[in-house]
Design a protein around this motif. Sequence first.
Motif, PDB file in Angstrom:
ATOM      1  N   ASN A 173      60.763 -28.219 -13.320  1.00  0.00           N
ATOM      2  CA  ASN A 173      61.219 -28.881 -14.658  1.00  0.00           C
ATOM      3  C   ASN A 173      60.345 -29.716 -15.258  1.00  0.00           C
ATOM      4  OD1 ASN A 173      63.683 -28.606 -15.953  1.00  0.00           O
ATOM      5  ND2 ASN A 173      64.714 -30.511 -15.056  1.00  0.00           N
ATOM      6  N   ILE A 174      59.271 -29.086 -15.378  1.00  0.00           N
ATOM      7  CA  ILE A 174      58.148 -29.865 -16.125  1.00  0.00           C
ATOM      8  C   ILE A 174      57.741 -28.955 -17.226  1.00  0.00           C
ATOM      9  CG2 ILE A 174      55.849 -31.011 -16.125  1.00  0.00           C
ATOM     10  CD1 ILE A 174      56.365 -31.406 -13.103  1.00  0.00           C
ATOM     11  N   SER A 175      57.623 -29.455 -18.344  1.00  0.00           N
ATOM     12  CA  SER A 175      57.066 -28.556 -19.482  1.00  0.00           C
ATOM     13  C   SER A 175      55.531 -29.222 -19.695  1.00  0.00           C
ATOM     14  CB  SER A 175      58.023 -29.053 -20.844  1.00  0.00           C
ATOM     15  OG  SER A 175      58.942 -27.999 -20.587  1.00  0.00           O
ATOM     16  N   VAL A 176      54.765 -28.257 -20.098  1.00  0.00           N
ATOM     17  CA  VAL A 176      53.358 -28.795 -20.449  1.00  0.00           C
ATOM     18  C   VAL A 176      52.859 -27.986 -21.880  1.00  0.00           C
ATOM     19  CG1 VAL A 176      51.161 -28.925 -19.583  1.00  0.00           C
ATOM     20  CG2 VAL A 176      53.070 -28.534 -18.128  1.00  0.00           C
ATOM     21  N   ASN A 177      52.519 -28.862 -22.515  1.00  0.00           N
ATOM     22  CA  ASN A 177      52.035 -28.455 -23.924  1.00  0.00           C
ATOM     23  C   ASN A 177      50.785 -29.328 -24.379  1.00  0.00           C
ATOM     24  OD1 ASN A 177      54.116 -26.810 -25.018  1.00  0.00           O
ATOM     25  ND2 ASN A 177      55.454 -28.686 -24.641  1.00  0.00           N
ATOM     26  N   CYS A 178      50.009 -28.774 -25.272  1.00  0.00           N
ATOM     27  CA  CYS A 178      48.841 -29.269 -25.688  1.00  0.00           C
ATOM     28  C   CYS A 178      48.782 -29.529 -27.114  1.00  0.00           C
ATOM     29  CB  CYS A 178      47.675 -28.343 -25.186  1.00  0.00           C
ATOM     30  SG  CYS A 178      45.954 -28.895 -25.711  1.00  0.00           S
ATOM     31  N   LEU A 179      48.067 -30.508 -27.803  1.00  0.00           N
ATOM     32  CA  LEU A 179      48.100 -30.752 -29.102  1.00  0.00           C
ATOM     33  C   LEU A 179      46.484 -30.909 -29.323  1.00  0.00           C
ATOM     34  CD1 LEU A 179      50.616 -33.650 -29.700  1.00  0.00           C
ATOM     35  CD2 LEU A 179      50.826 -31.203 -30.052  1.00  0.00           C
ATOM     36  N   ALA A 180      45.922 -29.930 -30.238  1.00  0.00           N
ATOM     37  CA  ALA A 180      44.747 -29.960 -30.463  1.00  0.00           C
ATOM     38  C   ALA A 180      44.307 -30.716 -31.982  1.00  0.00           C
ATOM     39  CB  ALA A 180      44.167 -28.345 -30.767  1.00  0.00           C
ATOM     40  N   LEU A 181      43.950 -31.954 -31.918  1.00  0.00           N
ATOM     41  CA  LEU A 181      43.808 -32.748 -32.966  1.00  0.00           C
ATOM     42  C   LEU A 181      42.830 -32.640 -33.803  1.00  0.00           C
ATOM     43  CD1 LEU A 181      44.884 -36.272 -31.320  1.00  0.00           C
ATOM     44  CD2 LEU A 181      46.375 -34.301 -31.936  1.00  0.00           C
ATOM     45  N   GLY A 182      42.909 -32.826 -35.323  1.00  0.00           N
ATOM     46  CA  GLY A 182      41.834 -32.707 -36.169  1.00  0.00           C
ATOM     47  C   GLY A 182      41.328 -33.894 -36.202  1.00  0.00           C
ATOM     48  N   MET A 205      48.732 -40.504 -36.526  1.00  0.00           N
ATOM     49  CA  MET A 205      48.638 -39.541 -35.558  1.00  0.00           C
ATOM     50  C   MET A 205      49.537 -39.822 -34.433  1.00  0.00           C
ATOM     51  SD  MET A 205      47.687 -36.383 -34.970  1.00  0.00           S
ATOM     52  CE  MET A 205      46.289 -36.060 -35.923  1.00  0.00           C
ATOM     53  N   ALA A 206      49.241 -41.298 -34.035  1.00  0.00           N
ATOM     54  CA  ALA A 206      50.025 -41.607 -33.048  1.00  0.00           C
ATOM     55  C   ALA A 206      51.372 -41.576 -33.291  1.00  0.00           C
ATOM     56  CB  ALA A 206      49.837 -43.188 -32.570  1.00  0.00           C
ATOM     57  N   GLU A 207      52.078 -41.712 -34.432  1.00  0.00           N
ATOM     58  CA  GLU A 207      53.348 -41.617 -34.516  1.00  0.00           C
ATOM     59  C   GLU A 207      53.964 -40.278 -34.179  1.00  0.00           C
ATOM     60  OE1 GLU A 207      56.495 -42.517 -38.126  1.00  0.00           O
ATOM     61  OE2 GLU A 207      54.417 -42.766 -38.680  1.00  0.00           O
ATOM     62  N   PHE A 208      52.926 -39.105 -34.776  1.00  0.00           N
ATOM     63  CA  PHE A 208      53.344 -37.747 -34.536  1.00  0.00           C
ATOM     64  C   PHE A 208      53.317 -37.411 -32.970  1.00  0.00           C
ATOM     65  CE2 PHE A 208      52.003 -33.387 -33.672  1.00  0.00           C
ATOM     66  CZ  PHE A 208      52.994 -32.689 -34.593  1.00  0.00           C
ATOM     67  N   ILE A 209      52.527 -37.942 -32.356  1.00  0.00           N
ATOM     68  CA  ILE A 209      52.294 -37.305 -30.904  1.00  0.00           C
ATOM     69  C   ILE A 209      53.668 -38.187 -30.231  1.00  0.00           C
ATOM     70  CG2 ILE A 209      50.985 -37.754 -28.683  1.00  0.00           C
ATOM     71  CD1 ILE A 209      48.416 -38.060 -30.534  1.00  0.00           C
ATOM     72  N   CYS A 210      53.872 -39.388 -30.394  1.00  0.00           N
ATOM     73  CA  CYS A 210      55.041 -40.089 -29.882  1.00  0.00           C
ATOM     74  C   CYS A 210      56.298 -39.211 -30.072  1.00  0.00           C
ATOM     75  CB  CYS A 210      55.051 -41.495 -30.235  1.00  0.00           C
ATOM     76  SG  CYS A 210      54.000 -42.378 -29.813  1.00  0.00           S
ATOM     77  N   HIS A 211      56.437 -38.811 -31.152  1.00  0.00           N
ATOM     78  CA  HIS A 211      57.815 -38.000 -31.560  1.00  0.00           C
ATOM     79  C   HIS A 211      57.631 -36.711 -30.884  1.00  0.00           C
ATOM     80  CE1 HIS A 211      61.249 -36.233 -34.029  1.00  0.00           C
ATOM     81  NE2 HIS A 211      60.353 -35.497 -33.928  1.00  0.00           N
ATOM     82  N   PHE A 212      56.319 -35.932 -30.651  1.00  0.00           N
ATOM     83  CA  PHE A 212      56.254 -34.654 -29.989  1.00  0.00           C
ATOM     84  C   PHE A 212      56.423 -34.921 -28.563  1.00  0.00           C
ATOM     85  CE2 PHE A 212      53.876 -31.298 -27.775  1.00  0.00           C
ATOM     86  CZ  PHE A 212      54.474 -30.349 -28.332  1.00  0.00           C
TER      87      PHE A 212
END
Length: 232
Positions: A173-182, A205-212
Amino acid sequence: MTILITGASKGIGFEMVKQFSKNPNTFVIAVSRNTSTLTKLVNQNNTHSILPLKADITKPLDQKKIVKTLKALGLKIDILINNAGEIINKPFEKITSKELQSVYNTNVFGPFTLIQTLLPFFNKKNKSHIVNISSMGGFQGSSKFAGLSAYSSSKSALSGLTECLAEELKSKNISVNCLALGAVQTEMLSKAFPGYKAPLKANQMAEFICHFALTGHTYFNGKIIPVSSTTP
């Protein structure tokens, strides 16, 4: 909700800690090798929603320190953000084995072993989310730049690890995703591209990552998502 962030003392990591701490339902464990800025933030805001934790994710004893903290507080992790990163900007032929090892220790081996160590402490009642912070430099097909072979290749490895773990950990029950930041205006960007001014600040950028981190696992698993408006 318990959120553990590595590389939390400056740049995007520090801004994420600040943004998450505004949510009354979150408790942030902010991991960094240097916690002075985090301690100052806690004292300034008189907040109990942030726990600065001095630890180096590349060291097994420090990973055990994180485990001891979770046990002592009786906490389970809802979100892990592997944000700690290391960069070297140097011609390929001049990169030493020690420098290469150091970059991979922080960007690949550290997150790999940290996730292994923390597996028993993820919240099994609700779906947990691991967010690996990669770079457009490690995104397949993106523009590459001289001097960043160690950094970019390590971030490519982190992306590949994300895809593997998404499959392997879904039964837990763990999802794993990756954000490739510009490009984001941080100390690390200045090392990679001296003099370059990025279109985004760290807090944006922090705001976006927190929401994601809070919502992305509802829609994605095992995805490498480019978050970039410019190159670099």
